[in-house]
Scaffold this motif. Sequence first.
Motif, PDB file in Angstrom:
ATOM      1  N   GLY A 306       0.812  -1.211   0.000  1.00  0.00           N
ATOM      2  CA  GLY A 306       0.000   0.000   0.000  1.00  0.00           C
ATOM      3  C   GLY A 306       0.843   1.256   0.000  1.00  0.00           C
ATOM      4  O   GLY A 306       1.989   1.272  -0.458  1.00  0.00           O
ATOM      5  N   THR A 307       0.281   2.327   0.587  1.00  0.00           N
ATOM      6  CA  THR A 307       0.946   3.641   0.574  1.00  0.00           C
ATOM      7  C   THR A 307       1.123   4.225   1.968  1.00  0.00           C
ATOM      8  O   THR A 307       1.552   5.371   2.089  1.00  0.00           O
ATOM      9  CB  THR A 307       0.132   4.626  -0.275  1.00  0.00           C
ATOM     10  N   SER A 308       0.795   3.450   3.050  1.00  0.00           N
ATOM     11  CA  SER A 308       1.007   3.958   4.406  1.00  0.00           C
ATOM     12  C   SER A 308       0.976   2.809   5.396  1.00  0.00           C
ATOM     13  O   SER A 308       0.407   1.742   5.114  1.00  0.00           O
ATOM     14  CB  SER A 308      -0.060   5.000   4.785  1.00  0.00           C
ATOM     15  N   ASP A 309       1.590   3.036   6.582  1.00  0.00           N
ATOM     16  CA  ASP A 309       1.554   2.020   7.640  1.00  0.00           C
ATOM     17  C   ASP A 309       1.965   2.651   8.966  1.00  0.00           C
ATOM     18  O   ASP A 309       2.750   3.607   9.007  1.00  0.00           O
ATOM     19  CB  ASP A 309       2.489   0.850   7.315  1.00  0.00           C
ATOM     20  N   THR A 310       1.415   2.095  10.071  1.00  0.00           N
ATOM     21  CA  THR A 310       1.839   2.448  11.436  1.00  0.00           C
ATOM     22  C   THR A 310       2.367   1.169  12.075  1.00  0.00           C
ATOM     23  O   THR A 310       1.598   0.370  12.623  1.00  0.00           O
ATOM     24  CB  THR A 310       0.656   2.997  12.254  1.00  0.00           C
ATOM     25  N   PRO A 311       3.679   0.883  11.976  1.00  0.00           N
ATOM     26  CA  PRO A 311       4.212  -0.410  12.426  1.00  0.00           C
ATOM     27  C   PRO A 311       4.127  -0.589  13.937  1.00  0.00           C
ATOM     28  O   PRO A 311       4.170   0.373  14.700  1.00  0.00           O
ATOM     29  CB  PRO A 311       5.670  -0.362  11.951  1.00  0.00           C
ATOM     30  N   ILE A 312       4.016  -1.878  14.361  1.00  0.00           N
ATOM     31  CA  ILE A 312       4.016  -2.220  15.787  1.00  0.00           C
ATOM     32  C   ILE A 312       5.183  -3.142  16.129  1.00  0.00           C
ATOM     33  O   ILE A 312       5.347  -3.518  17.292  1.00  0.00           O
ATOM     34  CB  ILE A 312       2.681  -2.884  16.182  1.00  0.00           C
ATOM     35  N   THR A 313       5.982  -3.540  15.126  1.00  0.00           N
ATOM     36  CA  THR A 313       7.154  -4.380  15.358  1.00  0.00           C
ATOM     37  C   THR A 313       8.410  -3.650  14.886  1.00  0.00           C
ATOM     38  O   THR A 313       8.338  -2.649  14.188  1.00  0.00           O
ATOM     39  CB  THR A 313       7.021  -5.723  14.600  1.00  0.00           C
ATOM     40  N   SER A 314       9.584  -4.176  15.260  1.00  0.00           N
ATOM     41  CA  SER A 314      10.851  -3.488  14.986  1.00  0.00           C
ATOM     42  C   SER A 314      11.330  -3.670  13.550  1.00  0.00           C
ATOM     43  O   SER A 314      12.246  -2.973  13.125  1.00  0.00           O
ATOM     44  CB  SER A 314      11.925  -3.980  15.961  1.00  0.00           C
ATOM     45  N   THR A 315      10.770  -4.634  12.813  1.00  0.00           N
ATOM     46  CA  THR A 315      11.169  -4.835  11.413  1.00  0.00           C
ATOM     47  C   THR A 315       9.921  -4.987  10.548  1.00  0.00           C
ATOM     48  O   THR A 315       8.917  -5.542  10.985  1.00  0.00           O
ATOM     49  CB  THR A 315      12.059  -6.087  11.247  1.00  0.00           C
ATOM     50  N   MET A 316       9.984  -4.476   9.320  1.00  0.00           N
ATOM     51  CA  MET A 316       8.850  -4.563   8.394  1.00  0.00           C
ATOM     52  C   MET A 316       9.353  -4.683   6.957  1.00  0.00           C
ATOM     53  O   MET A 316      10.476  -4.287   6.643  1.00  0.00           O
ATOM     54  CB  MET A 316       7.961  -3.319   8.504  1.00  0.00           C
ATOM     55  N   VAL A 317       8.476  -5.223   6.081  1.00  0.00           N
ATOM     56  CA  VAL A 317       8.721  -5.269   4.637  1.00  0.00           C
ATOM     57  C   VAL A 317       7.536  -4.587   3.967  1.00  0.00           C
ATOM     58  O   VAL A 317       6.376  -4.890   4.291  1.00  0.00           O
ATOM     59  CB  VAL A 317       8.867  -6.714   4.125  1.00  0.00           C
ATOM     60  N   TYR A 318       7.809  -3.643   3.043  1.00  0.00           N
ATOM     61  CA  TYR A 318       6.733  -2.911   2.379  1.00  0.00           C
ATOM     62  C   TYR A 318       6.837  -3.077   0.858  1.00  0.00           C
ATOM     63  O   TYR A 318       7.927  -2.927   0.290  1.00  0.00           O
ATOM     64  CB  TYR A 318       6.797  -1.417   2.717  1.00  0.00           C
ATOM     65  N   ASN A 319       5.714  -3.407   0.234  1.00  0.00           N
ATOM     66  CA  ASN A 319       5.589  -3.401  -1.215  1.00  0.00           C
ATOM     67  C   ASN A 319       4.812  -2.132  -1.571  1.00  0.00           C
ATOM     68  O   ASN A 319       3.588  -2.057  -1.406  1.00  0.00           O
ATOM     69  CB  ASN A 319       4.850  -4.655  -1.702  1.00  0.00           C
ATOM     70  N   VAL A 320       5.531  -1.110  -2.041  1.00  0.00           N
ATOM     71  CA  VAL A 320       4.986   0.232  -2.185  1.00  0.00           C
ATOM     72  C   VAL A 320       4.333   0.403  -3.553  1.00  0.00           C
ATOM     73  O   VAL A 320       4.884  -0.011  -4.573  1.00  0.00           O
ATOM     74  CB  VAL A 320       6.105   1.276  -1.982  1.00  0.00           C
ATOM     75  N   THR A 321       3.133   1.054  -3.544  1.00  0.00           N
ATOM     76  CA  THR A 321       2.408   1.281  -4.793  1.00  0.00           C
ATOM     77  C   THR A 321       2.246   2.761  -5.110  1.00  0.00           C
ATOM     78  O   THR A 321       1.596   3.115  -6.093  1.00  0.00           O
ATOM     79  CB  THR A 321       1.016   0.638  -4.710  1.00  0.00           C
TER      80      THR A 321
END
Length: 406
Positions: A306-321
């Motif tokens: 997507g185009t936004s996120d509010t993470p709750i963990t220390s690592t993330m992977v994003y597929n940006v559109t």
Amino acid sequence: MSNARIQFSLASEEVWNAYNPLLKEGEIVTVLKANKKVKLVQGKVGGSTYSESTVIWDEDTAETIMSRSEAAASVATAQAAAASGSASKAAASQAAAATSATKAKASENAAKTSETNAKASETAAKNYATSAASSASTASTQAGKAADSAAAAAGSATQASTFATTATNQATAAAKSESNAKAYMDTTKDLSENVNVFVPAVDDDGTLTWTNKAGLSNPAAVNIKGAKGDKGDPGPQGPKGDEVTIDEELSSTSINPVQNKVVTTAIDTLTASIPEPSVSNTWTAQQHFYDLMLNREKYTTYAVIGTSDTPITSTMVYNVTGAFTLNLATLTKALSANQSSVFTAYFAANGDYSLTISNAGQLKYTGSASDVAITRAGLLLNIMMLKDDIGVLTSIVQASKLEGGA
């Protein structure tokens, strides 16, 4: 003239909320908000906790009132100008109506055969004149109301400006008081560290000695034990106690002592029945480790498209559109004063997009701020979030554009 000063207590909003102290009736404390603005909180009648006390001034609210007042004054001025224009147009319409009436009268005198038509034209002209006069009256009333609105808005702006100036002076005085208090504490610390003190010490033999930091002569060593006395004569033997029964097995009802080997056997049997602890543990509560040695670290890593996120963990992977917004509110809210955390994310994208980081306090960059952008080759983002001893948040951003890819 008195040199007394009044110092309001100053701390961050997070600290006040965490401790929630009891404020006395009328007591005022200064709150440093996360956006560096301040507000003043006053204890209610009879005293109240911080969370139940009254906010008597907020710098953000004052600025909002000033902004709204200025906007209202601008709108009122525009309305007054529009009303004035309407009045001018109404006057022009009235003059045109008067001209039409004159022409109608001339037509009546010139041709009696057109008398009927002229009278009709005259009546229409009079009606038009009446309508124009009514429009002029309405426009005049609206102009008066607009002028009153402008005057009221200007008065509100003046009051808001005066209130903001007073609060700024109070905040300046509080900061000066805090500076004076710190200087006094530094002076007190300097005195406590440099005043000479004789320190006593007693060894195992009872000898009392002294030391001091100034290199002065110490008092003479003294033995405070004294001489050992002579051994006294043995006393008479006491009566023989009752015979004790020692049990040979454990019992839930006996009050007798039990043989050591019986206790040892029972403990060994119980220990052998305890299962081995699980090698996997999941903690949901805060854990405190002072020395930690690991052979491997693993993190739960979620993937978001997507185009936004509010993470709750220390690592993330994003597929940006598209242009992406990273909101760190949840991670930073979990930090207390004098705590820090690190967030790492991998961004994959099918094109080049901008990256916006929000709710991360003051942002600082290891390189250029322009490096914080997503490319079709990918981006590796590391953010270290830190709160100082008063809860002020700073985030250090390290962005690395990846090479290769589609």
